[in-house]
Structures are given as structure tokens and as C-alpha cells.
Design a protein around this motif. Structure first.
Motif, PDB file in Angstrom:
ATOM      1  N   LEU A  13       0.870  -1.186   0.000  1.00 26.23           N
ATOM      2  CA  LEU A  13       0.000   0.000   0.000  1.00 26.23           C
ATOM      3  C   LEU A  13       0.900   1.227   0.000  1.00 26.23           C
ATOM      4  CD1 LEU A  13      -3.026  -0.411   2.464  1.00 26.23           C
ATOM      5  CD2 LEU A  13      -3.067  -0.075  -0.002  1.00 26.23           C
ATOM      6  N   ASP A 110     -13.475   8.995  -3.716  1.00 24.76           N
ATOM      7  CA  ASP A 110     -13.221   8.576  -2.347  1.00 24.76           C
ATOM      8  C   ASP A 110     -13.009   7.066  -2.222  1.00 24.76           C
ATOM      9  OD1 ASP A 110     -16.687   8.889  -1.125  1.00 24.76           O
ATOM     10  OD2 ASP A 110     -15.794   7.816  -2.812  1.00 24.76           O
ATOM     11  N   SER A 111     -12.670   6.416  -3.342  1.00 26.45           N
ATOM     12  CA  SER A 111     -12.321   4.993  -3.190  1.00 26.45           C
ATOM     13  C   SER A 111     -10.808   4.830  -3.076  1.00 26.45           C
ATOM     14  CB  SER A 111     -12.845   4.128  -4.332  1.00 26.45           C
ATOM     15  OG  SER A 111     -13.045   4.820  -5.494  1.00 26.45           O
ATOM     16  N   ASN A 112     -10.434   3.692  -2.543  1.00 25.84           N
ATOM     17  CA  ASN A 112      -9.018   3.340  -2.394  1.00 25.84           C
ATOM     18  C   ASN A 112      -8.229   4.357  -1.587  1.00 25.84           C
ATOM     19  OD1 ASN A 112      -8.935   0.766  -3.680  1.00 25.84           O
ATOM     20  ND2 ASN A 112      -9.199   1.809  -5.637  1.00 25.84           N
ATOM     21  N   VAL A 113      -8.926   5.039  -0.673  1.00 31.46           N
ATOM     22  CA  VAL A 113      -8.235   5.971   0.214  1.00 31.46           C
ATOM     23  C   VAL A 113      -8.979   5.967   1.557  1.00 31.46           C
ATOM     24  CG1 VAL A 113      -9.580   8.040  -0.464  1.00 31.46           C
ATOM     25  CG2 VAL A 113      -7.208   8.308   0.314  1.00 31.46           C
ATOM     26  N   THR A 151      -9.175   5.966 -15.009  1.00 37.19           N
ATOM     27  CA  THR A 151     -10.237   5.340 -15.801  1.00 37.19           C
ATOM     28  C   THR A 151     -11.368   6.338 -15.987  1.00 37.19           C
ATOM     29  OG1 THR A 151     -11.066   4.280 -13.793  1.00 37.19           O
ATOM     30  CG2 THR A 151      -9.802   2.908 -15.292  1.00 37.19           C
ATOM     31  N   ASN A 203      -4.881  -1.351 -18.308  1.00 37.19           N
ATOM     32  CA  ASN A 203      -6.030  -1.458 -17.403  1.00 37.19           C
ATOM     33  C   ASN A 203      -6.620  -2.871 -17.399  1.00 37.19           C
ATOM     34  OD1 ASN A 203      -7.698  -0.082 -15.485  1.00 37.19           O
ATOM     35  ND2 ASN A 203      -9.345  -0.031 -16.973  1.00 37.19           N
ATOM     36  N   LEU A 204      -6.472  -3.600 -18.495  1.00 34.37           N
ATOM     37  CA  LEU A 204      -6.960  -4.985 -18.540  1.00 34.37           C
ATOM     38  C   LEU A 204      -6.271  -5.837 -17.477  1.00 34.37           C
ATOM     39  CD1 LEU A 204      -6.978  -5.423 -22.413  1.00 34.37           C
ATOM     40  CD2 LEU A 204      -9.002  -5.448 -20.949  1.00 34.37           C
ATOM     41  N   LEU A 205      -5.015  -5.523 -17.176  1.00 32.44           N
ATOM     42  CA  LEU A 205      -4.291  -6.263 -16.130  1.00 32.44           C
ATOM     43  C   LEU A 205      -4.421  -5.613 -14.763  1.00 32.44           C
ATOM     44  CD1 LEU A 205      -0.898  -7.323 -17.770  1.00 32.44           C
ATOM     45  CD2 LEU A 205      -2.994  -8.640 -17.535  1.00 32.44           C
ATOM     46  N   GLY A 207      -7.035  -4.211 -13.185  1.00 24.19           N
ATOM     47  CA  GLY A 207      -8.216  -4.494 -12.378  1.00 24.19           C
ATOM     48  C   GLY A 207      -8.654  -3.271 -11.623  1.00 24.19           C
ATOM     49  N   GLU A 208      -9.907  -3.272 -11.157  1.00 28.23           N
ATOM     50  CA  GLU A 208     -10.460  -2.090 -10.513  1.00 28.23           C
ATOM     51  C   GLU A 208     -10.599  -2.261  -9.009  1.00 28.23           C
ATOM     52  OE1 GLU A 208     -11.180   0.652 -12.126  1.00 28.23           O
ATOM     53  OE2 GLU A 208     -11.285   0.058 -14.218  1.00 28.23           O
ATOM     54  N   ALA A 209     -10.520  -3.476  -8.554  1.00 25.94           N
ATOM     55  CA  ALA A 209     -10.936  -3.769  -7.181  1.00 25.94           C
ATOM     56  C   ALA A 209      -9.739  -3.986  -6.269  1.00 25.94           C
ATOM     57  CB  ALA A 209     -11.857  -4.992  -7.194  1.00 25.94           C
ATOM     58  N   ALA A 210      -9.979  -4.572  -5.133  1.00 23.15           N
ATOM     59  CA  ALA A 210      -8.936  -4.727  -4.118  1.00 23.15           C
ATOM     60  C   ALA A 210      -7.753  -5.529  -4.606  1.00 23.15           C
ATOM     61  CB  ALA A 210      -9.530  -5.374  -2.868  1.00 23.15           C
TER      62      ALA A 210
ATOM     63  N   MET B   1       0.763 -11.465 -13.366  1.00 21.39           N
ATOM     64  CA  MET B   1      -0.182 -11.535 -14.498  1.00 21.39           C
ATOM     65  C   MET B   1       0.486 -10.991 -15.754  1.00 21.39           C
ATOM     66  SD  MET B   1      -3.646 -10.046 -12.833  1.00 21.39           S
ATOM     67  CE  MET B   1      -4.582  -9.973 -14.359  1.00 21.39           C
ATOM     68  N   TRP B 176     -17.645  -5.048 -12.343  1.00 22.49           N
ATOM     69  CA  TRP B 176     -16.944  -5.239 -11.071  1.00 22.49           C
ATOM     70  C   TRP B 176     -17.846  -4.927  -9.874  1.00 22.49           C
ATOM     71  CZ3 TRP B 176     -11.980  -7.102 -10.953  1.00 22.49           C
ATOM     72  CH2 TRP B 176     -11.260  -7.054 -12.146  1.00 22.49           C
ATOM     73  N   LYS B 180     -14.950  -4.851  -3.689  1.00 23.92           N
ATOM     74  CA  LYS B 180     -14.587  -3.813  -2.729  1.00 23.92           C
ATOM     75  C   LYS B 180     -13.200  -3.264  -3.044  1.00 23.92           C
ATOM     76  CE  LYS B 180     -17.526  -5.677   0.870  1.00 23.92           C
ATOM     77  NZ  LYS B 180     -18.697  -5.002   0.263  1.00 23.92           N
ATOM     78  N   ASP B 181     -12.971  -2.028  -2.583  1.00 23.66           N
ATOM     79  CA  ASP B 181     -11.657  -1.438  -2.797  1.00 23.66           C
ATOM     80  C   ASP B 181     -10.707  -1.867  -1.675  1.00 23.66           C
ATOM     81  OD1 ASP B 181     -12.300   2.050  -1.721  1.00 23.66           O
ATOM     82  OD2 ASP B 181     -11.977   0.241  -0.543  1.00 23.66           O
ATOM     83  N   LEU B 182      -9.509  -1.287  -1.692  1.00 23.39           N
ATOM     84  CA  LEU B 182      -8.475  -1.678  -0.740  1.00 23.39           C
ATOM     85  C   LEU B 182      -8.899  -1.442   0.717  1.00 23.39           C
ATOM     86  CD1 LEU B 182      -5.594   0.042  -2.682  1.00 23.39           C
ATOM     87  CD2 LEU B 182      -5.773  -2.420  -2.357  1.00 23.39           C
ATOM     88  N   PHE B 183      -9.861  -0.521   0.900  1.00 24.62           N
ATOM     89  CA  PHE B 183     -10.297  -0.186   2.262  1.00 24.62           C
ATOM     90  C   PHE B 183     -11.627  -0.859   2.609  1.00 24.62           C
ATOM     91  CE2 PHE B 183      -7.207   2.951   3.714  1.00 24.62           C
ATOM     92  CZ  PHE B 183      -6.499   3.133   2.550  1.00 24.62           C
ATOM     93  N   LYS B 185     -14.371  -0.661   0.950  1.00 23.52           N
ATOM     94  CA  LYS B 185     -15.545   0.095   0.490  1.00 23.52           C
ATOM     95  C   LYS B 185     -16.003  -0.449  -0.852  1.00 23.52           C
ATOM     96  CE  LYS B 185     -16.355   4.837   0.013  1.00 23.52           C
ATOM     97  NZ  LYS B 185     -16.123   4.577  -1.392  1.00 23.52           N
ATOM     98  N   LEU B 187     -17.027  -0.577  -4.582  1.00 28.67           N
ATOM     99  CA  LEU B 187     -16.575   0.224  -5.714  1.00 28.67           C
ATOM    100  C   LEU B 187     -17.715   0.983  -6.362  1.00 28.67           C
ATOM    101  CD1 LEU B 187     -14.181  -1.915  -7.889  1.00 28.67           C
ATOM    102  CD2 LEU B 187     -13.615  -0.202  -6.192  1.00 28.67           C
ATOM    103  N   GLU B 192     -16.105  -2.021 -16.748  1.00 29.00           N
ATOM    104  CA  GLU B 192     -14.898  -1.826 -17.529  1.00 29.00           C
ATOM    105  C   GLU B 192     -15.172  -2.254 -18.967  1.00 29.00           C
ATOM    106  OE1 GLU B 192     -11.513  -4.045 -16.166  1.00 29.00           O
ATOM    107  OE2 GLU B 192     -10.214  -3.276 -17.760  1.00 29.00           O
TER     108      GLU B 192
END
Lengths: 255, 255
Positions: A13, A110-113, A151, A203-205, A207-210, B1, B176, B180-183, B185, B187, B192
Motif C-alpha cells: 500500500l 473517495d475509493s481506495n483511500v 479510468t 487497465n486490462l491487467l 483491475g479495478e478492485a482490491a 499476471m 466489477w 470492494k476497494d483496498l479499504f 468500500k 466500488l 470496464e
């Protein structure tokens, strides 16, 4: 002709002050003219391009827009602060940000933070790309291109794709003008948006999620340059943009 | 990957009746779940989706539009014939074609084809993709996805990217939602546009000019399905499309 893409494993992280170039050099055997594609989220985190929500005081304008959209007025205020032009407010808040990039919510989210914070786009993504590219040259002796990506959605179709928001050692547009087609006729389609195509490919590799992997190396695509470059080479001037004109027409007719 | 892309070597100039699946099987060692990305130009040629210019009689409407645009009225008439909706006529002729795809000139052009002809998009690109995919399964025993591509411009930026116009064994949008995101939450960004990202990636190898290579294999991207799929899954319904609404606003205010 071949091209390969591989995601960098095991990045922790990211936090403010982290040396992304060093982390990349430690985890990948880079080669000259590789394209290093990096998600803007980790560049923003490393640079501290985030805002504590409690520091933002929403204006009445932000409150009004937020109410219509069902969004947080703090988010809307920050979007307004980071925008040079609001193209349309409803049903989505589409703006040109201070760096010239047109997107929904100026790329702020406000995602991934951490939940008390909003993550912005890096304030000068071309400069960020250059900083990382030069440090990669210093640390692992390779001359690479760097593409910083977000994205975004698009007109006429649902869904989002990876797009370039900052570039280093690659022009975002490849110009085929003067080339001829199979029948010897001069090509009409002359500008290929290579940085965006690379961003989408990575972006194909990513991913959008955790499970997301924010750094992808692209090898085998040859369009490297030592020129000074900018992502702004691909932004359409407002006065040549029929779609912006159309959206302004809607605003005027609803005012 | 990892993901790799390689262009198919040595395809001849394609003509009507050519068996593209056979040509691909002869020139590539395909694997299950490869994505076979094919430029619409060669699909159209193999299917004979072209029109002899002398067979087209331009209407007065086509003549008027062509005059304003500085284009051939024969081209404009064919665009009108192949469109279900004209979104805007000037400064570019943006239409929804009979297959639901929004683009300039309905994807019809006069490059890479004999000078007496205009090349169209395949009339049903999903069906074309399915035909090629099934024939590949028959001929070389591999279960692949097929993406048929064109190059299109986009809003707010100059330049064109590869886009999908027909799909087989791949949903064009990857959802997706619920991730969930890293936290932890949930998405917000949930859709995509993977088929378009693949099209753009392949376009980096395809090139636009006489050296163009119209078939690229993508290996290592896992989003294969046996579902019936359609590119139309990603087309935004007209009534949900604020950008189309904006462009119509311009037409109304100029009428």
C-alpha cells in the motif's frame, strides 16, 4: 510484431513520500523503451495529492449541485476547486480540471483511500511522469516511457476505459499523416491516440478492485522519444469541440 | 499476471469469399481463450460489404450535407442509407448506424479499397464474429473470443483509438459491481469496457497505413465466456445519453 504486458507483483500500500521509481526498479527487470504504466491513484498517494474532508467548506453552489446529484457536497466543492471549467452539472458533473483533462468529478474520488480523505489526480501528471522516468533512469539505468493513467467513461457507450493523464518520453498522439494505404491513397485517419490505447491495455491487467495492480510494464511497442512531451498535445481546444458546444447549449436552454 | 499480443504475419490482400478463419488457423498456433482481434476492413472485404460508387444516387439532402462538409455526396448518401439516426451533420457527420454503433460517417470510408468502391462496416459484426469464431473451433479446435474492430475518434480529445464493433465469446463490459476497494468500500466504478480496451491494445500493433496488419492475437487476458454476447450491451440508450441530447440541442438551435 509482438507486445507483452506484465503487472508488477508485490507492491505494498503506497503512502506519502514513497519512491515509486525505486519500488518499480526493485520489482522489475526493465529494458530501454519499455512503457511503464502507472495508475494515478498511487502517484497521488506518493505525492500526498489528497485532501482531508474536514478541511473543505462547501459553498452554496456545491451544496446545490451535490443535492441534485445525490453526492457529498465536500466532494463537489473539491471538484469545483480543481476545475477550470464546468461543462455540465447534471446528470453528471463533467469538468475540465486545472490540468486540462475533461472527466467526471475532475478525477477525484473517495475509493481506495482512507475514509476521511478524498484522493485527487496528481496536480501535474506530466511532471509526475517525468520525475518517475528520470529516477528510473538514475536508479536502474533504463530509458523508459512513463504513462500515468486514470479510468474514464466516454460518449455514447457505457463503461470506462483506462486513459492517459500524464506522459513522459512518449507523444500521446501518433501521427500517420503522409502515409499511404494499401492502394497508394493518402490516409485520412492520421492521428492514433497511442497513450490512451496503452492505458486501456494496461487497465486490462490492473483491475479495478482490491486485487488491483497499479503498475504494468508494456514491452515491444516502439514509439519512444526523448522529446519533451505533454498529455495536453491530445486535448481538444474548447473552440474546436462540438460536443462541449452541445453540452453548453443544454446548460443555456435550462438556465 | 501477463498478457501478450502478436500480429499474424503474411496475410494476403483479402477479397470477397475469403475464409478468414482458415487463413488465421494456418498462420497462428491458437490456444483456448485467446482473443482474436480482427480489423473490420478485412471482414467487410471477405463478406463483400462494399458498394460501387456508380450505384449510389445522392439525394438532395446528401448533396447539401456533402457540400457543407467538403465531402463526396456519394459517400454521404451511403452513410445516410446505413444510419438509423443522424446526430449531427456539421462540422462532422455523426450518426448511429443500423447496428447501433455511433461514429463519424457510419464507419464507411474510401481508404484501403479500390477507388470505385466504398467499404462499409460488416452489416452485423456480432454475427461476423460468431461465424469466424465457430469456424476457428471447427478448423483448429480452439475455443476463442473474437473481437471485430474499427478506429473511432472520441469526445474532448483529438486522435482515434481502436474500438470493438462486434464480439463473440466475450461480454464487451466487465462488471466489477459488488467488489470492494483496498479499504473494504464498495466500488463505484463498476463497468470496464474490456472489448474496447482490447481493440485499442491490438490497434497499437495493427498500424493504420500500408504496413497494416489486420489480425492480432491477445493471449493471457481471461474474460472468455460461452454466453451469447453482443456489442450492443455497451451502447448507451439514446434517452440516457446527455451528449446526444447536447448535440440535438445544437441542431435545434441552428434550424
Amino acid at each position: 510484431m509482438r507486445m507483452e504486458l506484465f503487472a508488477i507483483d508485490g507492491l505494498p500500500l503506497i503512502k506519502k513520500g514513497d519512491d515509486l521509481a525505486a519500488m518499480i526498479c526493485e520489482r522489475a527487470e526493465l529494458e530501454d523503451h519499455d512503457s511503464v504504466v502507472i495508475a494515478s491513484t498511487i502517484v497521488a498517494k506518493a505525492e500526498g495529492a489528497m485532501v482531508q474532508k474536514s478541511d473543505v467548506v462547501p459553498s452554496q453552489r456545491a451544496i446545490n449541485i451535490a443535492k441534485r446529484l445525490g453526492k457529498d457536497p465536500v466532494l463537489v466543492q473539491l471538484v469545483l476547486d480543481r476545475s477550470s471549467d464546468v461543462i455540465i452539472e447534471f446528470p453528471l458533473l463533467l469538468v475540465e480540471n486545472l490540468n486540462g483533462h475533461v472527466s467526471i468529478n475532475a478525477g477525484i474520488d473517495d475509493s481506495n483511500v482512507d475514509t476521511d480523505y478524498l484522493l485527487e489526480l496528481p496536480h501535474d501528471p506530466d511532471a509526475s511522469a517525468k520525475g518517475i522516468g528520470k529516477r528510473i533512469a538514475d536508479l536502474c539505468g533504463r530509458d523508459v516511457s512513463v504513462i500515468i493513467t486514470d479510468t474514464n467513461g466516454r460518449a455514447f457507450k457505457i463503461g470506462q476505459t483506462g486513459v492517459a493523464v500524464g506522459v513522459y518520453h512518449m507523444h500521446p498522439i501518433r501521427n500517420w499523416q503522409g502515409e499511404k494505404d494499401l492502394f497508394g491513397k493518402e490516409l485520412e485517419i492520421t492521428e492514433e491516440a497511442v497513450a490512451d490505447e496503452l492505458a486501456g491495455a494496461a487497465n486490462l491487467l490492473m483491475g479495478e478492485a482490491a486485487g488491483g495492480i497499479p503498475v504494468v510494464i508494456v514491452r515491444g511497442f516502439e514509439y519512444h522519444t526523448k522529446d519533451d512531451v505533454s498529455v495536453k498535445e491530445m486535448y481538444r481546444p474548447d473552440n474546436e469541440d462540438i460536443i462541449r458546444k452541445g453540452l453548453r447549449c443544454l446548460r443555456q436552454s435550462s438556465d
